[in-house]
Design a protein around this motif. Structure first.
Motif, PDB file in Angstrom:
ATOM      1  N   ALA A   1      50.782   1.835  11.264  1.00 55.36           N
ATOM      2  CA  ALA A   1      49.932   1.321  10.391  1.00 55.36           C
ATOM      3  C   ALA A   1      50.381  -0.733  10.786  1.00 55.36           C
ATOM      4  N   LEU A   2      51.272  -1.242  10.322  1.00 55.40           N
ATOM      5  CA  LEU A   2      51.187  -2.171  11.098  1.00 55.40           C
ATOM      6  C   LEU A   2      50.560  -2.500  12.400  1.00 55.40           C
ATOM      7  N   ILE A   3      50.720  -2.208  13.171  1.00 57.03           N
ATOM      8  CA  ILE A   3      50.336  -2.360  14.618  1.00 57.03           C
ATOM      9  C   ILE A   3      49.174  -2.143  14.709  1.00 57.03           C
ATOM     10  N   HIS A   4      48.164  -1.254  13.943  1.00 53.25           N
ATOM     11  CA  HIS A   4      47.089  -0.942  13.396  1.00 53.25           C
ATOM     12  C   HIS A   4      46.159  -1.497  12.834  1.00 53.25           C
ATOM     13  N   GLN A   5      46.738  -2.240  12.270  1.00 56.05           N
ATOM     14  CA  GLN A   5      46.113  -3.318  11.475  1.00 56.05           C
ATOM     15  C   GLN A   5      46.074  -4.889  11.799  1.00 56.05           C
ATOM     16  N   GLN A   6      46.517  -4.924  13.031  1.00 52.64           N
ATOM     17  CA  GLN A   6      46.421  -6.102  13.839  1.00 52.64           C
ATOM     18  C   GLN A   6      46.029  -5.844  15.353  1.00 52.64           C
ATOM     19  N   VAL A   7      46.069  -5.011  16.001  1.00 53.67           N
ATOM     20  CA  VAL A   7      44.984  -4.820  16.859  1.00 53.67           C
ATOM     21  C   VAL A   7      44.140  -4.070  16.987  1.00 53.67           C
TER      22      VAL A   7
END
Length: 290
Positions: free
Chosen positions: A152-158
């Protein structure tokens, strides 16, 4: 225990990412639990401050897993039924889901949390069926929700996370290999940091940190870690996680380590359809029902 996380790897993985802190409601509930005499009414009142959390708490306690004859209709009754320790585990998982998904209503985020809920429910139900302790059953639910929180963290920012992962997996590359190559981080390490900051047990943190390293986890000298890991991987298999998230029907990790995973749980491959039927009776869908 699994090997310690390399702090230099953590620093690299955290570059550009912020781990969500425990919300104020959870902090107040934790304060109640840390007191000499936790006040169940105060805990219920705190949960009721957020309609989403309150509603999800009632949904879980009224699920088929608990097999209640009569529905529980108030958070106060839910807290009395579950007990304070189980309430904090449940609320922690619910709050994490709301925290990481806040403002995120895109298709992939919805798939991610739907998959997490299903995996958590399956792992918890299987742990109950295998007569594991109540603590392990609860931990399995938390593990299902937290293990992919780093995604979820990665998807939010890339951009194009889903497409990038789908392409890499189709080429036979591993999850962490793809993420580190394209995003300079990996969801296992980020998930570990989230789990640790939200005060999950060391065993849960370790399993999250290495849930895509089967060879390492299956050699752990901690039986609890191996059991939690095996329950998670079995739940991932039943839920069809890679297909749900990336449209990939193959699961190389499961195919390669299936025998060792099932051995930890003392079950045979021929028992899998029987376990799938058990889950269906609990109103939980699996890949065996497709």
């Amino acid at each position: 225990m699994a090997q310690a996380i390399d702090m230099s790897v953590i620093e690299q993985a955290l570059s550009g990412f912020t781990i969500p802190p425990q919300p104020e409601i959870l902090q107040h509930i934790q304060q109640q639990l840390d007191s000499a005499e936790p006040n169940i009414k105060r805990i219920a009142a705190l949960i009721n401050l957020d309609i989403g959390i309150a509603g999800f708490t009632l949904k879980v306690v009224n699920s088929a897993f608990f097999g209640l004859r009569r529905k529980i209709t108030s958070v106060e009754h839910a807290c009395a039924f579950l007990g304070v320790n189980r309430v904090i585990k449940l609320v922690r998982s619910v709050l994490l889901r709301f925290t990481l998904a806040e403002g995120q209503n895109d298709k992939f985020t919805l798939k991610l949390w739907s998959s997490a809920l299903q995996t958590g429910n399956i792992a918890m139900t299987l742990a109950k069926h295998f007569n594991f302790s109540q603590d392990i059953q609860d931990d399995c639910y938390s593990l299902g929700l937290f293990h992919n929180a780093g995604i979820a963290l990665i998807h939010q920012q890339v951009q194009n996370y889903e497409a990038t992962m789908q392409q890499g997996l189709q080429q036979g590359r591993g999850y962490s290999e793809i993420e580190e190559a394209y995003f300079h981080t990996c969801h296992e390490v980020l998930g570990y940091l989230i789990a640790e900051s939200w005060s999950l047990t060391p065993e849960l943190c370790n399993v999250i940190a290495y849930h895509h390293s089967p060879a390492l986890m299956l050699e752990s000298d901690s039986l609890l870690e191996k059991q939690l890991f095996s329950l998670l991987k079995l739940a991932e298999h039943f839920s069809g996680e890679s297909r749900q998230l990336y449209g990939i029907n193959l699961d190389p990790e499961w195919e390669q380590y299936k025998s060792a995973i099932l051995e930890v749980l003392d079950i045979e491959p021929l028992q899998l359809p029987e376990l799938a039927e058990l889950l269906h009776r609990q109103q939980i869908s699996t890949v065996y029902s497709v």
